[in-house]
Motif scaffolding. Structure first.
Motif, PDB file in Angstrom:
ATOM      1  N   GLY A 200       0.813  -1.212   0.000  1.00 29.26           N
ATOM      2  CA  GLY A 200       0.000   0.000   0.000  1.00 29.26           C
ATOM      3  C   GLY A 200       0.844   1.257   0.000  1.00 29.26           C
TER       4      GLY A 200
ATOM      5  N   SER B 288       2.490  10.690   3.436  1.00 30.93           N
ATOM      6  CA  SER B 288       2.958   9.441   2.817  1.00 30.93           C
ATOM      7  C   SER B 288       2.304   9.143   1.473  1.00 30.93           C
ATOM      8  CB  SER B 288       2.662   8.256   3.736  1.00 30.93           C
ATOM      9  OG  SER B 288       3.496   8.279   4.861  1.00 30.93           O
ATOM     10  N   LYS B 289       0.997   9.290   1.413  1.00 24.87           N
ATOM     11  CA  LYS B 289       0.289   8.759   0.240  1.00 24.87           C
ATOM     12  C   LYS B 289       0.193   9.797  -0.868  1.00 24.87           C
ATOM     13  CE  LYS B 289      -0.470   5.287   3.007  1.00 24.87           C
ATOM     14  NZ  LYS B 289      -0.031   3.922   2.885  1.00 24.87           N
TER      15      LYS B 289
ATOM     16  N   ASN C 266     -12.277   5.971   8.511  1.00 23.30           N
ATOM     17  CA  ASN C 266     -11.170   6.127   7.561  1.00 23.30           C
ATOM     18  C   ASN C 266     -11.773   6.146   6.166  1.00 23.30           C
ATOM     19  OD1 ASN C 266      -9.064   3.704   5.996  1.00 23.30           O
ATOM     20  ND2 ASN C 266      -8.649   5.879   6.093  1.00 23.30           N
TER      21      ASN C 266
ATOM     22  N   ILE D  59      -6.008  10.138   5.542  1.00 24.93           N
ATOM     23  CA  ILE D  59      -4.713  10.166   4.866  1.00 24.93           C
ATOM     24  C   ILE D  59      -4.843  10.033   3.346  1.00 24.93           C
ATOM     25  CG2 ILE D  59      -4.197   7.684   5.159  1.00 24.93           C
ATOM     26  CD1 ILE D  59      -1.242   8.751   5.770  1.00 24.93           C
ATOM     27  N   TYR D  60      -5.954   9.438   2.885  1.00 20.06           N
ATOM     28  CA  TYR D  60      -6.164   9.352   1.426  1.00 20.06           C
ATOM     29  C   TYR D  60      -7.101  10.456   0.915  1.00 20.06           C
ATOM     30  CZ  TYR D  60      -4.076   4.713   1.970  1.00 20.06           C
ATOM     31  OH  TYR D  60      -3.222   3.671   2.268  1.00 20.06           O
TER      32      TYR D  60
ATOM     33  N   ILE E 147      -2.189   8.167  15.092  1.00 21.01           N
ATOM     34  CA  ILE E 147      -3.272   7.241  15.477  1.00 21.01           C
ATOM     35  C   ILE E 147      -2.975   6.663  16.865  1.00 21.01           C
ATOM     36  CG2 ILE E 147      -4.395   5.039  14.900  1.00 21.01           C
ATOM     37  CD1 ILE E 147      -3.684   5.669  11.919  1.00 21.01           C
TER      38      ILE E 147
ATOM     39  N   ASP F  81      -9.367   9.296  10.102  1.00 23.28           N
ATOM     40  CA  ASP F  81      -8.105   9.100   9.381  1.00 23.28           C
ATOM     41  C   ASP F  81      -8.377   9.405   7.906  1.00 23.28           C
ATOM     42  OD1 ASP F  81      -5.900   8.160   8.001  1.00 23.28           O
ATOM     43  OD2 ASP F  81      -5.799   6.235   9.038  1.00 23.28           O
TER      44      ASP F  81
ATOM     45  N   TYR G 106      -7.957  -0.765   8.098  1.00 19.09           N
ATOM     46  CA  TYR G 106      -6.487  -0.753   8.049  1.00 19.09           C
ATOM     47  C   TYR G 106      -5.941  -1.612   9.190  1.00 19.09           C
ATOM     48  CZ  TYR G 106      -1.740   1.176   8.369  1.00 19.09           C
ATOM     49  OH  TYR G 106      -0.379   1.334   8.437  1.00 19.09           O
TER      50      TYR G 106
ATOM     51  N   ASN H 174      -8.751   2.216   3.327  1.00 22.97           N
ATOM     52  CA  ASN H 174      -7.852   1.096   3.111  1.00 22.97           C
ATOM     53  C   ASN H 174      -8.447  -0.047   3.933  1.00 22.97           C
ATOM     54  OD1 ASN H 174      -5.785  -0.730   2.942  1.00 22.97           O
ATOM     55  ND2 ASN H 174      -4.277   0.494   4.069  1.00 22.97           N
TER      56      ASN H 174
ATOM     57  N   ARG I 268       8.247   9.717   6.801  1.00 22.63           N
ATOM     58  CA  ARG I 268       7.550   9.518   8.068  1.00 22.63           C
ATOM     59  C   ARG I 268       7.025  10.825   8.678  1.00 22.63           C
ATOM     60  NH1 ARG I 268       5.455   6.596   7.372  1.00 22.63           N
ATOM     61  NH2 ARG I 268       4.911   5.773   9.416  1.00 22.63           N
TER      62      ARG I 268
ATOM     63  N   TYR J 248      -6.718   1.324  -3.814  1.00 21.92           N
ATOM     64  CA  TYR J 248      -7.008  -0.093  -3.590  1.00 21.92           C
ATOM     65  C   TYR J 248      -8.303  -0.518  -4.277  1.00 21.92           C
ATOM     66  CZ  TYR J 248      -3.841   1.038   0.210  1.00 21.92           C
ATOM     67  OH  TYR J 248      -2.775   1.500   0.935  1.00 21.92           O
TER      68      TYR J 248
ATOM     69  N   TYR K 267      -5.529  -0.613  13.128  1.00 19.35           N
ATOM     70  CA  TYR K 267      -6.540  -0.002  13.998  1.00 19.35           C
ATOM     71  C   TYR K 267      -6.882  -0.830  15.242  1.00 19.35           C
ATOM     72  CZ  TYR K 267      -7.610   3.393  10.268  1.00 19.35           C
ATOM     73  OH  TYR K 267      -7.553   4.379   9.336  1.00 19.35           O
TER      74      TYR K 267
ATOM     75  N   GLY L  55       4.719  10.006  10.884  1.00 25.21           N
ATOM     76  CA  GLY L  55       3.688   9.339  10.086  1.00 25.21           C
ATOM     77  C   GLY L  55       2.317   9.503  10.725  1.00 25.21           C
ATOM     78  N   ALA L  56       1.280   9.228   9.925  1.00 31.05           N
ATOM     79  CA  ALA L  56      -0.071   9.190  10.496  1.00 31.05           C
ATOM     80  C   ALA L  56      -0.126   8.083  11.548  1.00 31.05           C
ATOM     81  CB  ALA L  56      -1.087   8.934   9.388  1.00 31.05           C
ATOM     82  N   SER L  57       0.721   7.073  11.376  1.00 32.86           N
ATOM     83  CA  SER L  57       0.729   5.942  12.315  1.00 32.86           C
ATOM     84  C   SER L  57       0.915   6.413  13.753  1.00 32.86           C
ATOM     85  CB  SER L  57       1.865   4.969  11.976  1.00 32.86           C
ATOM     86  OG  SER L  57       1.765   4.541  10.656  1.00 32.86           O
TER      87      SER L  57
HETATM   88  C1  LIG Z   1      -5.546   4.172   6.416  1.00 32.28           C
HETATM   89  C2  LIG Z   1      -4.116   4.369   6.744  1.00 32.28           C
HETATM   90  N1  LIG Z   1      -3.794   5.138   7.801  1.00 32.28           N
HETATM   91  C3  LIG Z   1      -2.516   5.333   8.158  1.00 32.28           C
HETATM   92  C4  LIG Z   1      -1.476   4.740   7.454  1.00 32.28           C
HETATM   93  C5  LIG Z   1      -0.074   4.988   7.897  1.00 32.28           C
HETATM   94  O1  LIG Z   1       0.462   6.087   7.236  1.00 32.28           O
HETATM   95  P1  LIG Z   1       1.873   6.713   7.585  1.00 32.28           P
HETATM   96  O2  LIG Z   1       2.830   6.250   6.529  1.00 32.28           O
HETATM   97  O3  LIG Z   1       1.659   8.195   7.492  1.00 32.28           O
HETATM   98  O4  LIG Z   1       2.248   6.279   8.936  1.00 32.28           O
HETATM   99  C6  LIG Z   1      -1.761   3.931   6.356  1.00 32.28           C
HETATM  100  C7  LIG Z   1      -0.689   3.255   5.612  1.00 32.28           C
HETATM  101  O5  LIG Z   1      -0.882   2.378   4.814  1.00 32.28           O
HETATM  102  C8  LIG Z   1      -3.117   3.752   5.982  1.00 32.28           C
HETATM  103  O6  LIG Z   1      -3.459   2.995   4.927  1.00 32.28           O
END
Ligand SMILES: Cc1ncc(COP(=O)(O)O)c(C=O)c1O
Length: 391
Positions: free
Chosen positions: A36, A233-234, A169, A203-204, A102, A201, A123, A173, A242, A319, A126, A97-99
């Motif tokens: 992804g 990231s995306k 989200n 991010i997309y 979260i 979330d 995702y 994803n 990151r 996706y 979560y 990162g968004a990670s």
């Molecule tokens: C829905 C979703 N949120 C967060 C992330 C993580 O993103 P990041 O690279 O900013 O940590 C991803 C990565 O695949 C994602 O698909």
């Protein structure tokens, strides 16, 4: 010797995506629709901004919240694009990162046993992140037959006195589904009625193809109830840098900051400078990448439907989530056999939760050539078994 691990960790399964990709390592001529992440490299001017900053000696920590310039650019961007205004000094936190955003969000809001509604499939991170934060994931299936459907009644039915938040989200994803304004309003009404927080979330959010993205906190009354999560990231092809962020009411950002300042200190400065450049001059690159994903989306979705794997319409992200329910395989069996026989890597829907059974996730962040070749190989796989419908 005793087992020193915490109970909570013992019970968390490793990521289904990782398990599957262990199999791919070392194989040759594999077409991967598995990962992804964008197949584009970060636009050069963004890389250059970071390289130049290092040459000039910008190698220090930044403020715990992140560079003020970056927070200001993000605030400006969110206001311009999504019509929601945040105070850069108080309501935005730059994360790894968004990670990380979260993770911080749930660690900041969950008391033990607080319930968090999560849509399934979701995702991979979560459910584990909510669990590690002491929360209790309450998983709601969005699958109906071969389709992905939002039904607000299912959310209502799952609310208890312990419900603290709804985690959304979109575009999603692994399914590519986005929420329309109308669906978001239904979620907002539930949040209001039951006094819930929404962690969104997005991010997309830049990668939508059919309608403009509506950011959840831009809905009336929702800014005060939302932790908005996004990152670079995306949309900007910057996974390795990151950089992500959270935008939320000040008292929540302060709570997230307490964890971030002790565990991370700050996101890397060169990456933050790259992110500033992405917002200054990177939107054109992002639009070009989006145009390419859009074309690929149309090809892959048509392709799957033609060979008889019904594909719910993905409105965004990169996706496709076709159904394999009419085939005599589980998602795992299908993916393993396809990899073995046709050297095509796709991810079992079950990596994203129980309701992913009967689906496979195919990332179209791969070249058009590879997407077409993968479709041809999947078709041969079906034909050999007399399972194709395309003749
Ligand atoms: C829905 C979703 N949120 C967060 C992330 C993580 O993103 P990041 O690279 O900013 O940590 C991803 C990565 O695949 C994602 O698909």
């Amino acid at each position: 010797m005793k087992d020193f691990r915490a109970e909570v960790i013992k019970n968390i399964p490793p990521s289904g995506i990782r398990a599957f990709f262990e199999l791919v390592i070392g194989m040759e001529d594999v077409i991967s629709l598995g990962v992804g992440e964008p197949d584009f490299v970060t636009p050069w001017h963004i890389c250059e901004a970071a390289i130049y900053s290092v040459e000039k000696g910008a190698t220090s920590y930044t403020s715990n919240l992140g560079l003020l310039e970056l927070r200001e650019k993000i605030a400006d961007y969110l206001c311009r694009k999504f019509d929601v205004s945040y105070e850069p000094k108080k309501e935005i936190l730059i994360t790894v990162g968004a990670s990380e955003a979260i993770d911080l969000a749930f660690r900041a809001i969950c008391n033990p046993g607080d319930e968090v509604i999560i849509f399934d499939p979701s995702y991979v991170a979560y459910v584990p992140i909510v669990t590690l934060a002491g929360g209790k994931p309450v998983v709601i299936s969005m699958v109906e037959g071969d389709d992905i459907i939002f039904d607000v009644n299912k959310v209502r039915e799952n609310i208890t006195n312990n419900t603290k938040a709804i985690f959304i989200n979109y575009p999603n994803n692994p399914t590519g589904k986005s929420f329309s304004r109308d669906e978001l309003i239904q979620i907002a009404e539930v949040a209001d009625e039951f006094d819930l927080l929404v962690v969104s979330d997005e991010i997309y959010g830049e990668l939508t193809y059919d309608y403009n993205h509506v950011s959840f906190p831009s809905l009336p009354g929702m800014k005060e109830r939302t932790i908005l999560i996004s990152g670079f990231s995306k949309a900007f092809a910057m996974t390795g840098w990151r950089i992500g962020y959270a935008a939320a009411p000040n008292y929540i950002i302060e709570a997230m900051m307490k964890i971030h300042q002790y565990s991370i200190l700050c996101a890397p400065i060169a990456s933050q400078i790259a992110a500033v450049e992405a917002l200054n001059r990177g939107e054109k690159d992002m639009r070009l990448m989006r145009k390419e994903y859009h074309k690929r989306r149309n090809v892959i979705v048509d392709g799957f439907n033609k060979i008889g794997l019904p594909c719910p319409h993905p409105e965004g992200a990169f996706y496709a989530f076709p159904s394999i329910k009419r085939l005599p395989f589980t998602s795992e069996e299908f993916c393993h056999t396809l990899l073995k026989e046709e050297n095509v890597a796709v991810v079992p829907g079950t990596a994203f939760g129980k309701s992913g059974e009967g689906f496979i996730r195919c990332a179209y962040a791969a070249s058009m050539e590879n997407i077409k070749a993968a479709l041809t190989r999947i078709e041969s796989f079906l034909k050999r078994r007399g399972l194709n419908v395309s003749g």
